[in-house]
Design an enzyme around this catalytic site. Structure first.
Site, PDB file in Angstrom:
ATOM      1  N   GLY A  49       0.838  -1.184   0.000  1.00 60.07           N
ATOM      2  CA  GLY A  49       0.000   0.000   0.000  1.00 60.07           C
ATOM      3  C   GLY A  49       0.874   1.235   0.000  1.00 60.07           C
ATOM      4  N   GLN A  54       2.922   9.919   1.521  1.00 57.11           N
ATOM      5  CA  GLN A  54       4.226   9.233   1.485  1.00 57.11           C
ATOM      6  C   GLN A  54       5.047   9.617   0.259  1.00 57.11           C
ATOM      7  OE1 GLN A  54       2.465   5.104   2.306  1.00 57.11           O
ATOM      8  NE2 GLN A  54       4.450   5.058   3.304  1.00 57.11           N
ATOM      9  N   CYS A 102       6.520  -0.179   7.174  1.00 58.50           N
ATOM     10  CA  CYS A 102       6.078   1.000   6.430  1.00 58.50           C
ATOM     11  C   CYS A 102       7.245   1.525   5.605  1.00 58.50           C
ATOM     12  CB  CYS A 102       5.600   2.064   7.413  1.00 58.50           C
ATOM     13  SG  CYS A 102       5.005   3.561   6.618  1.00 58.50           S
ATOM     14  N   LEU A 103       6.962   1.875   4.345  1.00 61.66           N
ATOM     15  CA  LEU A 103       8.025   2.402   3.479  1.00 61.66           C
ATOM     16  C   LEU A 103       8.571   3.724   4.022  1.00 61.66           C
ATOM     17  CD1 LEU A 103       6.465   1.668  -0.040  1.00 61.66           C
ATOM     18  CD2 LEU A 103       8.175   0.321   1.211  1.00 61.66           C
ATOM     19  N   HIS A 144      -3.951   0.986   7.883  1.00 59.33           N
ATOM     20  CA  HIS A 144      -2.593   1.534   7.803  1.00 59.33           C
ATOM     21  C   HIS A 144      -2.555   2.716   6.823  1.00 59.33           C
ATOM     22  CE1 HIS A 144       1.944   0.880   7.754  1.00 59.33           C
ATOM     23  NE2 HIS A 144       1.750   1.738   6.767  1.00 59.33           N
ATOM     24  N   GLU A 145      -3.152   2.523   5.637  1.00 60.75           N
ATOM     25  CA  GLU A 145      -3.091   3.573   4.605  1.00 60.75           C
ATOM     26  C   GLU A 145      -3.980   4.767   4.971  1.00 60.75           C
ATOM     27  OE1 GLU A 145      -0.704   3.355   2.696  1.00 60.75           O
ATOM     28  OE2 GLU A 145      -0.331   1.230   3.087  1.00 60.75           O
ATOM     29  N   HIS A 148      -2.301   7.067   7.293  1.00 60.50           N
ATOM     30  CA  HIS A 148      -1.359   7.994   6.640  1.00 60.50           C
ATOM     31  C   HIS A 148      -2.079   9.264   6.183  1.00 60.50           C
ATOM     32  CE1 HIS A 148       2.489   6.007   6.503  1.00 60.50           C
ATOM     33  NE2 HIS A 148       2.020   4.924   5.920  1.00 60.50           N
TER      34      HIS A 148
HETATM   35 ZN   LIG Z   1       2.992   3.124   5.766  1.00 56.34          ZN
END
Ligand SMILES: [Zn+2]
Length: 181
Positions: A49, A54, A102-103, A144-145, A148
């Protein structure tokens, strides 16, 4: 299409509440290009995701996908999905704890509690309305997304940080327990 630079924890864009996208603007070429670039960036970094903040864009857009993962073949699959202005409502109080990464928090993993089921209301990339109930892994990725888009990262949800691991140590000691990214 282009691979975009991923914002890391500490960049203020990750802590802002992202702007709603007026539904009539979803079809604009700039928005469509952003969505394509987000998908390409998610693929490049093998994420499941990616949210617009991000990639330094403070708009309520996220992409999700979990195809057969080379490292985690048992992981549940999520077809490619674009969500705009998502709203999540838990379907019950039931929660489950599982690993997340997480990226934007590279090379860490931590056990994060999430609602086991959520109702999603959002727009898709063609401006269509999406309404569905997601469970388990799919529900986890949506939470999670969507976090963000509200200026939150999974570390905020962990509560207890004792499971926080560097990736290498996680692979060595904890990998058997599965992963969410
Ligand atoms: Zn993330």
């Amino acid at each position: 299409m282009a691979i975009l630079k991923v914002a890391r924890l500490g960049h203020p864009v990750l802590r802002r509440v992202a702007e709603l996208v007026p539904p009539a603007e979803i079809s604009r070429p700039e928005t469509q290009r952003l969505i394509d670039d987000m998908i390409e960036t998610m693929h490049e970094y093998v994420g499941v995701g990616l949210a617009a903040p991000q990639v330094h864009v403070s708009q309520q857009i996220a992409v999700l996908e979990c195809e057969a993962h080379p490292r985690y073949p048992d992981m549940a699959r999520i077809p490619l999905m674009v969500i705009v202005n998502p709203v999540l409502t838990p379907v019950s109080e039931e929660t489950a704890a599982d690993w997340e990464g997480c990226l934007s928090v590279p090379d860490f993993r931590g056990v994060t509690p999430r609602y086991s089921g959520v109702r999603l209301e959002a727009f898709g990339r063609k401006g269509e309305r999406i309404e569905l109930v997601a469970k388990d892994f799919f529900a986890r990725v949506l939470q999670h997304e969507t976090d963000h888009l509200n200026g939150k990262v999974y570390l905020d949800r962990m509560g207890d940080l004792t499971t926080l691991c560097h990736l290498q140590e996680w692979s060595r000691y904890w990998l058997d327990r599965g992963e969410t990214e």
